[in-house]
Design a protein around this motif. Sequence first.
Motif, PDB file in Angstrom:
ATOM      1  N   ASN A  82       0.823  -1.223   0.000  1.00  0.00           N
ATOM      2  CA  ASN A  82       0.000   0.000   0.000  1.00  0.00           C
ATOM      3  C   ASN A  82       0.849   1.261   0.000  1.00  0.00           C
ATOM      4  N   GLU A  83       2.061   1.168  -0.497  1.00  0.00           N
ATOM      5  CA  GLU A  83       2.968   2.317  -0.512  1.00  0.00           C
ATOM      6  C   GLU A  83       3.523   2.541  -1.910  1.00  0.00           C
ATOM      7  N   ASN A  84       3.880   3.799  -2.179  1.00  0.00           N
ATOM      8  CA  ASN A  84       4.555   4.132  -3.430  1.00  0.00           C
ATOM      9  C   ASN A  84       5.835   3.310  -3.546  1.00  0.00           C
ATOM     10  N   PHE A  85       6.181   2.972  -4.779  1.00  0.00           N
ATOM     11  CA  PHE A  85       7.422   2.230  -5.014  1.00  0.00           C
ATOM     12  C   PHE A  85       8.110   2.870  -6.224  1.00  0.00           C
ATOM     13  N   VAL A  86       9.275   3.464  -5.971  1.00  0.00           N
ATOM     14  CA  VAL A  86      10.059   4.096  -7.020  1.00  0.00           C
ATOM     15  C   VAL A  86      11.327   3.270  -7.205  1.00  0.00           C
ATOM     16  N   VAL A  87      11.510   2.750  -8.400  1.00  0.00           N
ATOM     17  CA  VAL A  87      12.684   1.932  -8.715  1.00  0.00           C
ATOM     18  C   VAL A  87      13.464   2.672  -9.796  1.00  0.00           C
ATOM     19  N   GLN A  88      14.584   3.262  -9.401  1.00  0.00           N
ATOM     20  CA  GLN A  88      15.367   4.064 -10.333  1.00  0.00           C
ATOM     21  C   GLN A  88      16.200   3.209 -11.287  1.00  0.00           C
ATOM     22  N   ASP A  89      16.441   1.939 -10.904  1.00  0.00           N
ATOM     23  CA  ASP A  89      17.194   1.024 -11.765  1.00  0.00           C
ATOM     24  C   ASP A  89      16.655  -0.387 -11.518  1.00  0.00           C
ATOM     25  N   VAL A  90      15.857  -0.891 -12.464  1.00  0.00           N
ATOM     26  CA  VAL A  90      15.195  -2.181 -12.263  1.00  0.00           C
ATOM     27  C   VAL A  90      16.181  -3.341 -12.156  1.00  0.00           C
ATOM     28  N   SER A  91      17.388  -3.178 -12.658  1.00  0.00           N
ATOM     29  CA  SER A  91      18.377  -4.254 -12.575  1.00  0.00           C
ATOM     30  C   SER A  91      18.798  -4.527 -11.136  1.00  0.00           C
ATOM     31  N   GLU A  92      18.497  -3.601 -10.234  1.00  0.00           N
ATOM     32  CA  GLU A  92      18.855  -3.764  -8.826  1.00  0.00           C
ATOM     33  C   GLU A  92      17.729  -4.413  -8.006  1.00  0.00           C
ATOM     34  N   GLN A  93      16.615  -4.772  -8.657  1.00  0.00           N
ATOM     35  CA  GLN A  93      15.474  -5.367  -7.966  1.00  0.00           C
ATOM     36  C   GLN A  93      15.418  -6.859  -8.199  1.00  0.00           C
ATOM     37  N   ASP A  94      15.346  -7.632  -7.112  1.00  0.00           N
ATOM     38  CA  ASP A  94      15.229  -9.085  -7.233  1.00  0.00           C
ATOM     39  C   ASP A  94      13.826  -9.489  -7.694  1.00  0.00           C
ATOM     40  N   ASN A  95      12.805  -8.870  -7.127  1.00  0.00           N
ATOM     41  CA  ASN A  95      11.415  -9.225  -7.413  1.00  0.00           C
ATOM     42  C   ASN A  95      10.873  -8.269  -8.468  1.00  0.00           C
ATOM     43  N   TYR A  96      11.388  -8.391  -9.677  1.00  0.00           N
ATOM     44  CA  TYR A  96      10.993  -7.510 -10.777  1.00  0.00           C
ATOM     45  C   TYR A  96      10.512  -8.354 -11.950  1.00  0.00           C
ATOM     46  N   ILE A  97       9.367  -7.970 -12.525  1.00  0.00           N
ATOM     47  CA  ILE A  97       8.854  -8.629 -13.727  1.00  0.00           C
ATOM     48  C   ILE A  97       9.251  -7.753 -14.907  1.00  0.00           C
ATOM     49  N   SER A  98      10.074  -8.266 -15.781  1.00  0.00           N
ATOM     50  CA  SER A  98      10.529  -7.482 -16.925  1.00  0.00           C
ATOM     51  C   SER A  98       9.437  -7.371 -17.976  1.00  0.00           C
ATOM     52  N   CYS A  99       9.148  -6.149 -18.364  1.00  0.00           N
ATOM     53  CA  CYS A  99       8.177  -5.896 -19.420  1.00  0.00           C
ATOM     54  C   CYS A  99       8.880  -5.640 -20.749  1.00  0.00           C
ATOM     55  N   GLY A 100      10.177  -5.777 -20.755  1.00  0.00           N
ATOM     56  CA  GLY A 100      10.934  -5.566 -21.985  1.00  0.00           C
ATOM     57  C   GLY A 100      12.332  -5.094 -21.663  1.00  0.00           C
ATOM     58  N   TRP A 101      13.241  -5.383 -22.553  1.00  0.00           N
ATOM     59  CA  TRP A 101      14.643  -5.049 -22.305  1.00  0.00           C
ATOM     60  C   TRP A 101      14.893  -3.546 -22.256  1.00  0.00           C
ATOM     61  N   LYS A 102      13.992  -2.745 -22.807  1.00  0.00           N
ATOM     62  CA  LYS A 102      14.182  -1.292 -22.823  1.00  0.00           C
ATOM     63  C   LYS A 102      13.902  -0.643 -21.465  1.00  0.00           C
ATOM     64  N   VAL A 103      13.094  -1.313 -20.635  1.00  0.00           N
ATOM     65  CA  VAL A 103      12.683  -0.719 -19.360  1.00  0.00           C
ATOM     66  C   VAL A 103      13.863  -0.673 -18.398  1.00  0.00           C
ATOM     67  N   LYS A 104      14.165   0.529 -17.913  1.00  0.00           N
ATOM     68  CA  LYS A 104      15.287   0.735 -16.993  1.00  0.00           C
ATOM     69  C   LYS A 104      14.833   1.147 -15.593  1.00  0.00           C
ATOM     70  N   SER A 105      13.622   1.754 -15.495  1.00  0.00           N
ATOM     71  CA  SER A 105      13.129   2.220 -14.203  1.00  0.00           C
ATOM     72  C   SER A 105      11.601   2.176 -14.200  1.00  0.00           C
ATOM     73  N   GLU A 106      11.044   2.223 -12.987  1.00  0.00           N
ATOM     74  CA  GLU A 106       9.594   2.093 -12.851  1.00  0.00           C
ATOM     75  C   GLU A 106       9.141   2.835 -11.598  1.00  0.00           C
ATOM     76  N   ILE A 107       7.940   3.401 -11.685  1.00  0.00           N
ATOM     77  CA  ILE A 107       7.311   4.024 -10.520  1.00  0.00           C
ATOM     78  C   ILE A 107       5.865   3.555 -10.482  1.00  0.00           C
ATOM     79  N   VAL A 108       5.426   3.131  -9.294  1.00  0.00           N
ATOM     80  CA  VAL A 108       4.068   2.640  -9.107  1.00  0.00           C
ATOM     81  C   VAL A 108       3.470   3.342  -7.896  1.00  0.00           C
ATOM     82  N   ILE A 109       2.275   3.913  -8.097  1.00  0.00           N
ATOM     83  CA  ILE A 109       1.584   4.649  -7.038  1.00  0.00           C
ATOM     84  C   ILE A 109       0.203   4.028  -6.845  1.00  0.00           C
ATOM     85  N   PRO A 110      -0.148   3.643  -5.596  1.00  0.00           N
ATOM     86  CA  PRO A 110      -1.446   3.009  -5.364  1.00  0.00           C
ATOM     87  C   PRO A 110      -2.604   4.007  -5.428  1.00  0.00           C
ATOM     88  N   ILE A 111      -3.785   3.454  -5.715  1.00  0.00           N
ATOM     89  CA  ILE A 111      -5.040   4.214  -5.747  1.00  0.00           C
ATOM     90  C   ILE A 111      -5.910   3.680  -4.615  1.00  0.00           C
TER      91      ILE A 111
END
Length: 150
Positions: A82-111
Amino acid sequence: MNFDNLKAKADDIFDSTSSKEEKLQAICDYLKEEVSYYDWVGFYFKNGDKEELKLAEFAGEPTEHTIIPFGKGICGQVAVSNENFVVQDVSEQDNYISCGWKVKSEIVIPIFVDGENIGQIDIDSHTINPFSDKDEQLLEYICEKVSFLL
């Protein structure tokens, strides 16, 4: 890029007479178009009573990740934390689902609706370390507006 202008245009979209789905799609399209490092913008919502998220409206390349179990990947973790999650470099995340080789970072905000996490906005970027506090604030603002649609 002026975040106040982005919020004002988002307000115009939310105030339009179009359907909920059309508004969500317009928000995705607008953010992807206006923010150079927002390469994929989408909404995931809780899938009924299941412990999973289901992809709704999005802008960007199609993804095979239309259903995400709670706890899996960045989106699934936000569904649990239930918290914001900002990942500045997805290669540093163990629990990451790759959506494509181009993706380098991700931000997810709950509603939240009535204190319950019912979904989230998910942004993928092809740039490492692009997100600032301003992005987080903008997306929190968008999510609050979305909560009034549901």
